[in-house]
Design a protein around this motif. Structure first.
Motif, PDB file in Angstrom:
ATOM      1  N   PRO A  95      27.982  -8.732  20.942  1.00 58.80           N
ATOM      2  CA  PRO A  95      28.569 -10.066  21.152  1.00 58.80           C
ATOM      3  C   PRO A  95      27.681 -11.014  21.953  1.00 58.80           C
ATOM      4  N   ASN A  96      26.512 -10.565  22.374  1.00 62.41           N
ATOM      5  CA  ASN A  96      25.657 -11.376  23.237  1.00 62.41           C
ATOM      6  C   ASN A  96      25.038 -12.556  22.497  1.00 62.41           C
ATOM      7  N   GLN A  97      24.679 -13.582  23.275  1.00 58.96           N
ATOM      8  CA  GLN A  97      23.866 -14.648  22.706  1.00 58.96           C
ATOM      9  C   GLN A  97      22.537 -14.043  22.241  1.00 58.96           C
ATOM     10  N   ARG A 337      32.856 -22.359  23.661  1.00 57.20           N
ATOM     11  CA  ARG A 337      33.244 -21.090  23.053  1.00 57.20           C
ATOM     12  C   ARG A 337      34.013 -21.436  21.784  1.00 57.20           C
ATOM     13  N   SER A 341      31.373 -18.594  13.989  1.00 56.56           N
ATOM     14  CA  SER A 341      30.048 -18.036  14.274  1.00 56.56           C
ATOM     15  C   SER A 341      29.006 -19.098  13.973  1.00 56.56           C
ATOM     16  N   HIS A 366      25.130 -17.412  17.965  1.00 58.41           N
ATOM     17  CA  HIS A 366      26.192 -17.427  18.968  1.00 58.41           C
ATOM     18  C   HIS A 366      27.468 -16.992  18.259  1.00 58.41           C
ATOM     19  N   SER A 367      27.904 -15.802  18.570  1.00 56.08           N
ATOM     20  CA  SER A 367      29.014 -15.187  17.858  1.00 56.08           C
ATOM     21  C   SER A 367      30.351 -15.739  18.353  1.00 56.08           C
ATOM     22  N   THR A 370      31.581 -16.321  22.060  1.00 56.11           N
ATOM     23  CA  THR A 370      30.466 -16.118  22.976  1.00 56.11           C
ATOM     24  C   THR A 370      30.043 -17.481  23.517  1.00 56.11           C
ATOM     25  N   HIS A 372      28.058 -20.682  24.972  1.00 57.14           N
ATOM     26  CA  HIS A 372      26.698 -21.179  24.766  1.00 57.14           C
ATOM     27  C   HIS A 372      26.682 -22.673  25.085  1.00 57.14           C
ATOM     28  N   SER A 406      33.357 -13.421  11.421  1.00 57.16           N
ATOM     29  CA  SER A 406      32.665 -12.792  12.542  1.00 57.16           C
ATOM     30  C   SER A 406      31.476 -12.020  11.994  1.00 57.16           C
ATOM     31  N   TYR A 425      19.160 -14.919  27.629  1.00 55.72           N
ATOM     32  CA  TYR A 425      20.251 -15.218  28.568  1.00 55.72           C
ATOM     33  C   TYR A 425      19.748 -15.912  29.839  1.00 55.72           C
TER      34      TYR A 425
END
Length: 445
Positions: A95-97, A337, A341, A366-367, A370, A372, A406, A425
């Motif tokens: 799930p991370n950027q 957020r 996606s 960017h899921s 997540t 950003h 997703s 990050y």
């Protein structure tokens, strides 16, 4: 050679073309005569169910020297690289950027890699077997396809060249597609790509439905991408009896067969199911902000809608050079957020919200949900700059593939390509606390 093009003029309309070497090859007044002119075969290519509503029905009639059925059986092509896949469970979710540095392109000194061999899946969701979902790829190649054609039996390709022009031969004719243009080749259409050196680009593949222009709503009749600016090829044929290889992408795997002639033998065609291209410089930008910030949907070029109103399987969005006019607001994109996606790529220039790390030929993902937004440097500069009309993104073209699905990342994208930026990050690490519980407006101090 200058490509013969004609204006698409509008989605859902009917088009017709014949090779000038065979005047009268396109039948008039009937779709399938008992004997076609010039001894041609009539063949229909359907992009929707026969009974789809008239406004949504997609099909074209092709008048060709030989029908496309004349080929040897298809056989599975083993993919030693394992980089073209729709197995979204090959690695655990992340799930991370995520941001990728520019993907490596084979050079002229490297072994030859054509468009098909250079396809690599980055992420996706869904299943082509049930006609639901999308996949995002990059292509990295240095050689043309020789006596070889490709067809995608799974869905449509929206191709975004980033490095190097593409000379694309289709059953409908030829198109040259430069960086800062896009090309859409729809399900089942056969094509071959010539390149002129190292080439790189992005591909958005949709398994369900087709791309169309977004509804404009309160914008009115004009704005964003205008139908008249989409181009489709003029009929062109070759009559070559030669060993030709057809590669089909079917249920996420590649298959090939041989036939004794070129598949580009269509002398005339008519219909509304056609390949087309679009120059991104022709996009009409709309953006003047009095407060808050407009959503990026105002930059949508094409959309592939889902069955849920207002929600897309995939949108293709661009952030082109433009005047940015604003007051009482923070000019760059807001922190966010999202239930969508967002996959971004950069064709050229420097993206305003992350000028240092986001590079042309790279990408970011960017899921769902997540967070950003602008990096620390962009936030500080924008928070202290004078709010006035400003030219932004000159010499730049960033884009986004946005989806309600997703997306899962492939093993090639996360581990094998070695382009994932592990320090992404850190671009937000410099966002410091400005909170002051004793703050008062300037006129009350």
């Amino acid at each position: 050679m200058k490509d013969d093009l004609k204006y698409l003029s509008g989605f859902g309309c009917e088009f017709a073309s014949e090779d000038e070497r065979c005047p009268g090859s396109l039948p008039v007044g009937q779709n399938s005569p008992q004997k076609c002119p010039y001894g041609l075969y009539a063949e229909q290519l359907s992009g929707t169910a026969f009974t789809a509503p008239r406004l949504e029905n997609k099909r074209s009639w092709l008048y060709r020297i030989r029908p496309s059925v004349t080929h040897e059986p298809f056989a599975l092509l083993e993919d030693a690289r394992g980089s073209l896949t729709c197995n979204w469970d090959e690695i655990p979710p992340n799930p991370n950027q995520m941001r990728w540095k520019p993907f490596d392109v084979p050079t002229r000194q490297d072994p030859e890699v054509d468009f098909i061999d250079g396809l690599h899946a980055i992420c996706g969701a869904g299943d082509p077997r049930v006609r639901s979902g999308i996949a995002i790829h990059v292509y990295l190649c240095n050689a043309s396809m020789h006596d070889k054609a490709f067809q995608n039996s799974d869905g449509d390709f929206l191709i975004v060249p980033q490095l190097g022009a593409l000379q694309i031969t289709t059953e409908f004719g030829k198109l040259r597609v430069e960086p800062n243009e896009i090309f859409v080749i729809q399900q089942g259409m056969r094509f071959s790509i010539n390149v002129f050196g190292p080439s790189r680009g992005y591909i958005l593949e949709v398994f369900d439905n087709h791309f169309q222009l977004p509804n404009l709503g309160p914008i009115g009749a004009n704005g964003l991408a205008n139908p008249r600016d989409f181009l489709t090829p003029v009929a062109w044929y070759e009559d070559r009896e030669i060993q030709f290889k057809i590669v089909s992408k079917y249920q996420g795997r590649l298959f090939s067969c041989r036939q004794e002639h070129s598949p580009f033998d269509v002398v005339a065609w008519h219909g509304n199911y056609v390949p087309y291209k679009y120059d991104l410089d022709r996009f009409m930008v709309i953006n003047s902000v009095s407060f808050d910030h407009c959503d990026p949907s105002i930059f949508t070029v094409l959309t592939c809608p889902s069955l849920k109103p207002g929600t897309a399987i995939a949108d293709f969005v661009i952030f082109p050079p433009r005047w940015s006019v604003q007051e009482h607001t923070f000019r760059p994109p807001y922190y966010h957020r999202n239930c969508m996606s967002e996959f971004m790529g950069l064709i050229k220039g420097r993206y305003e919200a992350k000028e240092e790390g986001f590079q042309a030929g790279g990408a970011s993902l960017h899921s769902m949900m997540t967070p950003h937004g602008p990096d620390a440097r962009c936030f500080e500069a924008a928070s202290n700059s004078k709010l006035a009309p400003e030219r932004i993104a000159d010499g730049t073209q960033a884009f986004m593939f946005e989806s309600s699905l997703s997306l899962a990342v492939t093993n090639w994208a996360e581990k094998i390509c070695h382009k994932l930026d592990e320090d992404y990050y850190k671009c937000w690490k410099g966002l410091v606390k400005h909170f002051d519980p004793n703050w008062k407006p300037a006129d009350e101090q």
